[in-house]
Design an enzyme around this catalytic site. Sequence first.
Site, mmCIF file in Angstrom:
data_model
loop_
_atom_site.group_PDB
_atom_site.id
_atom_site.type_symbol
_atom_site.label_atom_id
_atom_site.label_comp_id
_atom_site.label_asym_id
_atom_site.label_seq_id
_atom_site.Cartn_x
_atom_site.Cartn_y
_atom_site.Cartn_z
ATOM 1 N N TYR A 32 0.830 -1.203 0.000
ATOM 2 C CA TYR A 32 0.000 0.000 0.000
ATOM 3 C C TYR A 32 0.861 1.249 0.000
ATOM 4 O O TYR A 32 2.077 1.197 0.227
ATOM 5 C CB TYR A 32 -0.948 -0.001 1.208
ATOM 6 C CG TYR A 32 -0.294 0.365 2.535
ATOM 7 C CD1 TYR A 32 0.546 -0.534 3.193
ATOM 8 C CD2 TYR A 32 -0.517 1.604 3.123
ATOM 9 C CE1 TYR A 32 1.133 -0.197 4.398
ATOM 10 C CE2 TYR A 32 0.061 1.937 4.340
ATOM 11 C CZ TYR A 32 0.886 1.039 4.976
ATOM 12 O OH TYR A 32 1.476 1.379 6.173
ATOM 13 N N ARG A 51 8.374 3.787 -4.596
ATOM 14 C CA ARG A 51 8.435 2.874 -3.451
ATOM 15 C C ARG A 51 7.450 1.715 -3.631
ATOM 16 O O ARG A 51 7.745 0.570 -3.307
ATOM 17 C CB ARG A 51 8.165 3.628 -2.152
ATOM 18 C CG ARG A 51 8.331 2.740 -0.920
ATOM 19 C CD ARG A 51 8.264 3.513 0.367
ATOM 20 N NE ARG A 51 6.945 4.086 0.579
ATOM 21 C CZ ARG A 51 6.640 4.887 1.604
ATOM 22 N NH1 ARG A 51 7.565 5.209 2.502
ATOM 23 N NH2 ARG A 51 5.431 5.371 1.738
ATOM 24 N N ARG A 99 -7.900 -20.210 -0.311
ATOM 25 C CA ARG A 99 -6.764 -20.071 0.600
ATOM 26 C C ARG A 99 -5.687 -21.127 0.372
ATOM 27 O O ARG A 99 -5.948 -22.315 0.416
ATOM 28 C CB ARG A 99 -7.240 -20.136 2.051
ATOM 29 C CG ARG A 99 -6.123 -19.851 3.045
ATOM 30 C CD ARG A 99 -6.600 -19.867 4.483
ATOM 31 N NE ARG A 99 -5.493 -19.560 5.382
ATOM 32 C CZ ARG A 99 -4.604 -20.467 5.793
ATOM 33 N NH1 ARG A 99 -4.697 -21.712 5.411
ATOM 34 N NH2 ARG A 99 -3.611 -20.095 6.594
ATOM 35 N N HIS A 101 -1.157 -21.136 0.913
ATOM 36 C CA HIS A 101 0.061 -20.344 1.102
ATOM 37 C C HIS A 101 0.765 -20.130 -0.238
ATOM 38 O O HIS A 101 1.325 -19.071 -0.499
ATOM 39 C CB HIS A 101 1.027 -21.034 2.073
ATOM 40 C CG HIS A 101 0.627 -20.896 3.506
ATOM 41 N ND1 HIS A 101 -0.509 -21.465 4.025
ATOM 42 C CD2 HIS A 101 1.197 -20.223 4.528
ATOM 43 C CE1 HIS A 101 -0.614 -21.170 5.306
ATOM 44 N NE2 HIS A 101 0.405 -20.405 5.641
ATOM 45 N N GLU A 177 12.094 2.803 14.585
ATOM 46 C CA GLU A 177 11.119 3.796 14.119
ATOM 47 C C GLU A 177 9.861 3.737 14.974
ATOM 48 O O GLU A 177 9.784 2.967 15.930
ATOM 49 C CB GLU A 177 10.792 3.577 12.634
ATOM 50 C CG GLU A 177 10.172 2.227 12.342
ATOM 51 C CD GLU A 177 9.870 1.984 10.866
ATOM 52 O OE1 GLU A 177 9.724 2.932 10.088
ATOM 53 O OE2 GLU A 177 9.759 0.796 10.502
ATOM 54 N N LEU A 201 10.931 1.335 7.495
ATOM 55 C CA LEU A 201 10.376 1.780 6.225
ATOM 56 C C LEU A 201 11.075 3.095 5.852
ATOM 57 O O LEU A 201 11.157 4.013 6.672
ATOM 58 C CB LEU A 201 8.870 2.031 6.352
ATOM 59 C CG LEU A 201 8.254 2.436 5.011
ATOM 60 C CD1 LEU A 201 8.097 1.224 4.101
ATOM 61 C CD2 LEU A 201 6.918 3.127 5.207
#
Length: 277
Positions: A32, A51, A99, A101, A177, A201
């Site tokens: 996101y 990014r 579902r 993995h 952070e 980040l």
Amino acid sequence: MDYVLIKNEFVRKDQAYIDFYDRGYYFGDGIYEVIRVYNGIPFLWEEHFERLQRSARELDLEFSQPVDDMKKNILSLIAKNNLQNGIVYFQITRGEQERNHLYPRTLSSVLTAFTKEDDSPVSLQENGISLWALDDIRWLRCDIKTINLLGNVMAKRKAEDEGCHEALQHRGNIVTEGSSTNVYLVKDGTIYTHPANHYILNGITRLFIKQLASEEGISFQEEAFTLEDIPAAEEMFISSTSHELVPVTKIKGSVTKKLAIGPITRRLQKAFASAEN
Ligand code: PDD
């Protein structure tokens, strides 16, 4: 009523549905960005998309449409909702699949986006905030902006429960952070912040502050500081898209400290405010 973006469609917020099998829901398998909009114009737009593309590469997540089409749709959403001052949030999950993995590389990624009116947090910027210092329990790829944010969410809740606005995470005695912010310490007139590696980040606001510091002739060191450095700190501040630049006046938890809001923080805030306009 605002519109949201789902795949390539603009849908009224109360009529928006996500597929039951979206991998974002089961695995947090997505990425996101949050971009600030000032006077209808997205701020540091290209940097956020760079990014985003890096996050996608690191996670082997292929977009189902060209980035230029996504950009066009997100800009249309801002215009459609007539967003003047606020944020646009968008995420891309790997796709829809029962579902498992194991992801196949044939899924179509799913873009969703919304806008939110939100003024800059002027009172926090003026008066400062408190931080709760605690262990950083997150995974070792904090450089990827994934929607899988449980460690950050836990840290934020703990900070709030302790009466603080934000968390101050540390691995051993090294400060990394905040829960959704980068953190800076000023000592002998130099700004210190954790280097951009897999422990943090690399904030777009962080990069912008680095540039402002250079323009202002303030020394900016991407060098980690420790809990032991905090008692001698002259100033501390945090940054993020939504906070911009906010001074820290108090730290509690693993370390205790009271701080005044100093001249370097104020100079950078001033430079930031003139850059937005
Ligand atoms: N948070 N560190 C973390 C863990 C973050 O989640 C964020 C951003 C930052 C600052 O990055 P930037 O300057 O690019 O916003 C640092 C966003 C705003 C959020 O999750 O809402």
